[in-house]
Design a protein around this motif. Structure first.
Motif, PDB file in Angstrom:
ATOM      1  N   CYS A 111      38.453  20.825 -10.584  1.00 49.32           N
ATOM      2  CA  CYS A 111      39.685  20.917  -9.816  1.00 49.32           C
ATOM      3  C   CYS A 111      40.898  21.851 -10.615  1.00 49.32           C
ATOM      4  O   CYS A 111      41.302  22.695 -10.024  1.00 49.32           O
ATOM      5  N   ALA A 112      40.681  21.734 -12.008  1.00 52.55           N
ATOM      6  CA  ALA A 112      41.584  22.854 -12.617  1.00 52.55           C
ATOM      7  C   ALA A 112      41.182  24.011 -12.615  1.00 52.55           C
ATOM      8  O   ALA A 112      41.915  25.072 -12.340  1.00 52.55           O
ATOM      9  N   HIS A 113      40.076  24.367 -12.537  1.00 50.35           N
ATOM     10  CA  HIS A 113      39.331  25.696 -12.242  1.00 50.35           C
ATOM     11  C   HIS A 113      39.643  26.136 -10.765  1.00 50.35           C
ATOM     12  O   HIS A 113      40.251  27.431 -10.692  1.00 50.35           O
ATOM     13  N   ILE A 114      39.524  25.159  -9.818  1.00 56.46           N
ATOM     14  CA  ILE A 114      40.103  25.588  -8.349  1.00 56.46           C
ATOM     15  C   ILE A 114      41.495  25.935  -8.509  1.00 56.46           C
ATOM     16  O   ILE A 114      42.003  27.058  -7.624  1.00 56.46           O
ATOM     17  N   ALA A 115      42.210  25.153  -9.050  1.00 56.59           N
ATOM     18  CA  ALA A 115      43.715  25.366  -9.024  1.00 56.59           C
ATOM     19  C   ALA A 115      44.094  26.868  -9.741  1.00 56.59           C
ATOM     20  O   ALA A 115      44.969  27.464  -9.361  1.00 56.59           O
ATOM     21  N   GLN A 116      43.250  27.143 -10.840  1.00 50.49           N
ATOM     22  CA  GLN A 116      43.649  28.404 -11.391  1.00 50.49           C
ATOM     23  C   GLN A 116      43.282  29.653 -10.478  1.00 50.49           C
ATOM     24  O   GLN A 116      43.819  30.581 -10.513  1.00 50.49           O
ATOM     25  N   LEU A 117      42.028  29.263  -9.882  1.00 49.72           N
ATOM     26  CA  LEU A 117      41.725  30.460  -8.880  1.00 49.72           C
ATOM     27  C   LEU A 117      42.905  30.578  -7.795  1.00 49.72           C
ATOM     28  O   LEU A 117      42.970  31.611  -7.490  1.00 49.72           O
ATOM     29  N   GLN A 118      43.346  29.368  -7.126  1.00 56.70           N
ATOM     30  CA  GLN A 118      44.315  29.631  -6.447  1.00 56.70           C
ATOM     31  C   GLN A 118      45.642  30.198  -6.830  1.00 56.70           C
ATOM     32  O   GLN A 118      46.122  31.102  -6.052  1.00 56.70           O
ATOM     33  N   ILE A 119      45.985  29.911  -7.915  1.00 58.42           N
ATOM     34  CA  ILE A 119      47.231  30.915  -8.649  1.00 58.42           C
ATOM     35  C   ILE A 119      46.786  32.386  -8.686  1.00 58.42           C
ATOM     36  O   ILE A 119      47.659  33.042  -8.279  1.00 58.42           O
ATOM     37  N   LYS A 120      45.694  32.536  -9.109  1.00 61.66           N
ATOM     38  CA  LYS A 120      45.271  33.999  -9.320  1.00 61.66           C
ATOM     39  C   LYS A 120      45.197  34.465  -8.022  1.00 61.66           C
ATOM     40  O   LYS A 120      45.497  35.760  -7.844  1.00 61.66           O
ATOM     41  N   ASN A 121      44.730  33.932  -6.958  1.00 59.77           N
ATOM     42  CA  ASN A 121      44.745  34.736  -5.563  1.00 59.77           C
ATOM     43  C   ASN A 121      46.085  34.450  -4.729  1.00 59.77           C
ATOM     44  O   ASN A 121      46.014  34.718  -3.592  1.00 59.77           O
ATOM     45  N   GLY A 122      47.083  34.321  -5.583  1.00 60.52           N
ATOM     46  CA  GLY A 122      48.192  34.055  -4.652  1.00 60.52           C
ATOM     47  C   GLY A 122      48.498  32.915  -3.612  1.00 60.52           C
ATOM     48  O   GLY A 122      49.122  33.020  -2.785  1.00 60.52           O
ATOM     49  N   CYS A 123      47.753  31.873  -3.735  1.00 57.62           N
ATOM     50  CA  CYS A 123      47.536  30.687  -2.873  1.00 57.62           C
ATOM     51  C   CYS A 123      48.041  29.365  -3.616  1.00 57.62           C
ATOM     52  O   CYS A 123      48.463  29.524  -4.862  1.00 57.62           O
ATOM     53  N   HIS A 124      47.941  28.287  -3.185  1.00 54.78           N
ATOM     54  CA  HIS A 124      48.541  26.991  -3.648  1.00 54.78           C
ATOM     55  C   HIS A 124      47.699  26.222  -3.759  1.00 54.78           C
ATOM     56  O   HIS A 124      46.628  26.007  -3.038  1.00 54.78           O
ATOM     57  N   PHE A 125      47.951  24.905  -4.541  1.00 58.18           N
ATOM     58  CA  PHE A 125      47.262  23.658  -4.704  1.00 58.18           C
ATOM     59  C   PHE A 125      48.348  22.458  -4.800  1.00 58.18           C
ATOM     60  O   PHE A 125      49.335  22.801  -5.087  1.00 58.18           O
ATOM     61  N   ILE A 126      47.879  21.429  -4.602  1.00 55.30           N
ATOM     62  CA  ILE A 126      48.434  20.044  -4.775  1.00 55.30           C
ATOM     63  C   ILE A 126      47.270  19.305  -5.608  1.00 55.30           C
ATOM     64  O   ILE A 126      46.272  19.250  -5.004  1.00 55.30           O
ATOM     65  N   LEU A 127      47.683  18.510  -6.619  1.00 58.17           N
ATOM     66  CA  LEU A 127      46.801  17.914  -7.345  1.00 58.17           C
ATOM     67  C   LEU A 127      47.555  16.481  -7.382  1.00 58.17           C
ATOM     68  O   LEU A 127      48.711  16.302  -8.000  1.00 58.17           O
ATOM     69  N   GLU A 128      46.778  15.604  -7.000  1.00 62.75           N
ATOM     70  CA  GLU A 128      47.429  14.365  -7.157  1.00 62.75           C
ATOM     71  C   GLU A 128      46.737  13.300  -7.960  1.00 62.75           C
ATOM     72  O   GLU A 128      45.593  13.382  -8.247  1.00 62.75           O
ATOM     73  N   ASN A 129      47.296  12.333  -8.928  1.00 61.11           N
ATOM     74  CA  ASN A 129      46.999  11.294  -9.522  1.00 61.11           C
ATOM     75  C   ASN A 129      48.057  10.252  -9.858  1.00 61.11           C
ATOM     76  O   ASN A 129      49.317  10.684  -9.640  1.00 61.11           O
ATOM     77  N   PRO A 130      47.771   9.140 -10.233  1.00 60.41           N
ATOM     78  CA  PRO A 130      48.848   8.164 -10.716  1.00 60.41           C
ATOM     79  C   PRO A 130      49.604   8.743 -11.725  1.00 60.41           C
ATOM     80  O   PRO A 130      49.180   9.436 -12.761  1.00 60.41           O
ATOM     81  N   ARG A 131      51.013   8.439 -11.841  1.00 59.83           N
ATOM     82  CA  ARG A 131      51.721   8.880 -12.792  1.00 59.83           C
ATOM     83  C   ARG A 131      51.458   8.293 -14.280  1.00 59.83           C
ATOM     84  O   ARG A 131      50.943   7.118 -14.107  1.00 59.83           O
ATOM     85  N   GLY A 132      51.480   9.215 -15.268  1.00 56.10           N
ATOM     86  CA  GLY A 132      50.755   8.650 -16.655  1.00 56.10           C
ATOM     87  C   GLY A 132      49.240   8.681 -16.850  1.00 56.10           C
ATOM     88  O   GLY A 132      48.789   8.223 -17.466  1.00 56.10           O
TER      89      GLY A 132
END
Length: 171
Positions: A105-126
Motif C-alpha cells: 500500500c505504501a508503494h502504491i501511495a508513492q506511485l499515486q503521488i509520483k503520477n499526480g494522483c491521490h490515495f486514501i489509506l485508512e487504519n485505526p488511530r494509533g
C-alpha cells in the motif's frame, strides 16, 4: 492522457483491501468510473507475489485518480497486544501478512503521488502500521495529510443502536 484528457482505461476510484466494496458501490451511485477491488473477498491474496504484480500492473494500466486502501489492522491495532501474548503464533503470521500488504500500500501511495494522483489509506488511530519504515518514509515526503476522527460522528452505531466511538485515521 492526451491534452489532459483521461485515457479510455482511466478510472476515478479503485479499492485495495476494500472488503465488501463499499467505496466502489457508493462511487458507482455517483456515476464515477470504478475499478477493481483487490481484496481477499474478490479473489486477490495480496501476500501472494503474483497477485501483488497483478495489482501493480492494474494501477499502471488504469491510472486511477483515487486509490482507497484499508490494509488489515489485525497485527497493528491496540487489540494486537492481547494476541501477542495469548496467540503469539497467529499474531506473528498476521504481522508478516499485514506488513507485506502495508508495504505494498505504501508503494502504491508513492506511485499515486509520483503520477499526480491521490490515495486514501485508512487504519485505526494509533495503529502501529503508521510506524512501519515504508509508512514513515511516505509520511515524511511532505505529500501526505492526515486526519483522525471518531466514526460515531459519521453515524457508526452498534446493532443495538448505540453510537460507537471508533477512532480512525486517514492519510
Amino acid at each position: 492522457a492526451v491534452d489532459g484528457l483521461p485515457t479510455a482505461d482511466a478510472q476515478d476510484v479503485m479499492e485495495i483491501c476494500g472488503g465488501e466494496s463499499g467505496v466502489s458501490t457508493l462511487s458507482l451511485r455517483r456515476k464515477l468510473r470504478v475499478g477493481q477491488n483487490f481484496d481477499l473477498r474478490c479473489g486477490f491474496n495480496l501476500t501472494n507475489p503474483h497477485h501483488q504484480q497483478l495489482l501493480l500492473q492494474y494501477v499502471s494500466k488504469h491510472k486511477p485518480l483515487f486509490v482507497v486502501m484499508g490494509p488489515p489492522c489485525t497485527a497493528f491495532s491496540s487489540w494486537s497486544h492481547y494476541n501477542r501474548v495469548q496467540h503469539e503464533r497467529a499474531w506473528l503470521q498476521a504481522l508478516a501478512d499485514g506488513t507485506t500488504i502495508a508495504n505494498l500500500c505504501a508503494h502504491i501511495a508513492q506511485l499515486q503521488i509520483k503520477n499526480g494522483c491521490h490515495f486514501i489509506l485508512e487504519n485505526p488511530r494509533g495503529s502501529e502500521l503508521f510506524n512501519l519504515p515504508q509508512m514513515v518514509t511516505l509520511f515524511s515526503s511532505g505529500q501526505v495529510l492526515t486526519i483522525s476522527f471518531p466514526q460515531c460522528a459519521l453515524g457508526l452505531i452498534s446493532p443495538e443502536g448505540d453510537a460507537i466511538l471508533k477512532w480512525t485515521t486517514l492519510w
